[in-house]
Design a protein around this motif. Structure first.
Motif, PDB file in Angstrom:
ATOM      1  N   ARG A 196      19.305  21.452  44.851  1.00 55.14           N
ATOM      2  CA  ARG A 196      19.079  22.882  45.064  1.00 55.14           C
ATOM      3  C   ARG A 196      19.111  23.713  43.778  1.00 55.14           C
ATOM      4  O   ARG A 196      18.460  24.750  43.692  1.00 55.14           O
ATOM      5  CB  ARG A 196      20.133  23.437  46.023  1.00 55.14           C
TER       6      ARG A 196
ATOM      7  N   SER B 277      13.931  17.134  48.062  1.00 56.35           N
ATOM      8  CA  SER B 277      15.028  17.362  47.115  1.00 56.35           C
ATOM      9  C   SER B 277      15.651  18.741  47.261  1.00 56.35           C
ATOM     10  O   SER B 277      16.774  18.976  46.814  1.00 56.35           O
ATOM     11  CB  SER B 277      14.521  17.197  45.678  1.00 56.35           C
ATOM     12  N   ARG B 278      14.893  19.682  47.842  1.00 52.89           N
ATOM     13  CA  ARG B 278      15.300  21.085  47.981  1.00 52.89           C
ATOM     14  C   ARG B 278      15.382  21.809  46.642  1.00 52.89           C
ATOM     15  O   ARG B 278      15.938  22.911  46.546  1.00 52.89           O
ATOM     16  CB  ARG B 278      16.622  21.207  48.752  1.00 52.89           C
TER      17      ARG B 278
END
Length: 381
Positions: A119, A140-141
């Motif tokens: 993130r 993966s964000r």
């Protein structure tokens, strides 16, 4: 009368195919659909290695020795010595510290990226990156930012603007783009990464076996072996087998063994497949592949098409004939099929709107006569 006409047309088509196909041995350039044979210009078996006797013998020997399947994931009891032998060979082939084998290119890209980035990170991807790369970025964000295709200056401006907002960053590209057949400016991308504290990931799926000395890929061809952080590729195209690999540092590989979900939670590839992949690498390292010859033939094919007035792209064995409208691409493909050639249309969303195309894949199994004949057939379509 109509039935008699179809019979004569079918007989004429089969006679044409017999003239086009080599008279000895199996013809990997042929495909069969609906009981009909076609000269196949849509295969990724670029070197014709899927039927190579050395690969077949290696797979057969492994089948006799190990059986059909691995029986479990690599982290359970499916981890065999032959898997590690292949990974060691990939590391030598790609000039890296270590390597890891995945069950497919899609599983590689969707396992590697989410394991290494999250993130608080950013991923800068070429606009034409393969769907599996983009899916990995989404999983993966991380923040996904896309730069214009093969435009390192646009990438540099994006990095200057955005890089400071994220902990880590990845630049992602293919080396040979699967739908356009053109090449990424790898040296320039690597330089931009070094200036802006980014890792570089290169997907060599369509370059492995064809480009570079001994088919080692575009990274090797540009003298960048050991410098690109993450080099991914597949065995399922020019190498004629199945599965994929990542070549990277030992630290990265060890980390992925314990974090990449697509690796951890998949049954290991069958030993016969692994053995065939090993045999393919050995053929490449022995210099017995025909990548340079294939690229020369593809260049001549592009020239012949351009002289006929077609809009043609690519710098590789992948030769897109861009026609614009999807309906036209489908119509041309059907016309070629009627003449005995399989060249499938590629339409949005796989390619951008207004860029529908016929994607020709040349292989070492094609003859000069087949290549010349499909040029003439396209002119008559």
């Amino acid at each position: 009368m109509e039935g008699w006409k179809r019979f004569l047309e079918e007989r004429e088509r089969r006679q044409l195919l017999r003239r086009l196909v080599p008279s000895s041995g199996r013809a990997p350039a042929l495909a069969v659909r609906g009981g009909r044979e076609y000269v196949d210009f849509s295969s990724n078996d670029y070197l014709g290695m899927s039927s190579h006797p050395v690969l077949v013998a290696a797979a057969r020997e492994a089948l006799d020795r190990y059986g059909v399947g691995s029986g479990a994931s690599r982290l359970m009891s499916g981890d065999l010595a032959i898997h590690h032998e292949l990974e060691d060979s990939v590391a030598v082939f790609k000039g890296s510290e270590a390597a890891l084998v995945f069950n497919s290119g899609y599983q590689a890209n969707t396992g590697i990226v989410p394991s290494l980035f999250g993130r608080r990170d950013a991923i800068f991807a070429d606009q034409l990156c393969h769907a599996s790369q983009l899916d990995g970025a989404i999983l993966s964000r991380a923040k996904l930012l896309r730069f214009r295709h093969n435009d390192q200056e646009h990438l540099e401006r994006m990095l200057v603007k955005h890089r400071g907002s994220f902990e880590r960053a990845l630049v992602m590209t293919e080396s040979v783009f699967s739908m356009d057949g053109d090449l990424a400016p790898l040296a320039a991308l690597l330089a931009a990464c070094r200036r802006n504290r980014c890792l570089l990931m290169v997907d060599e799926a369509h370059a492995t076996g064809v480009f570079g000395p001994q088919g080692r890929g575009c990274v090797e061809a540009e003298g960048l072996a050991g410098q690109v952080d993450l080099v991914m590729g597949t065995f399922s195209k020019a190498l004629g087998g199945f599965g994929a690999y990542l070549a990277a540092s030992r630290t990265v590989i060890d980390y992925l063994v314990n974090t990449a979900r697509s690796f951890i939670y998949s049954t290991a590839l069958p030993p016969p497949v692994i053995a065939a992949n090993l045999a393919a690498l050995r053929l490449c390292l022995s210099g017995e592949t025909r990548g340079a010859e294939l690229l020369r033939r593809a260049d001549a094919f592009r020239g012949a098409l351009r002289r006929k007035g077609w809009t043609v792209g690519g710098e590789s064995q992948i030769v897109p004939v861009v026609v614009g409208e999807s309906a036209l691409a489908v119509s041309l493909s059907k016309s070629l099929a009627g003449q005995g050639f399989l060249a499938l249309p590629v339409r949005p969303p796989t390619v951008p709107e207004g860029s529908a195309r016929l994607r020709f894949s040349l292989t070492a199994a094609h003859t000069d006569r087949q290549v010349a004949a499909v040029v003439e057939a396209l002119g008559a379509a």
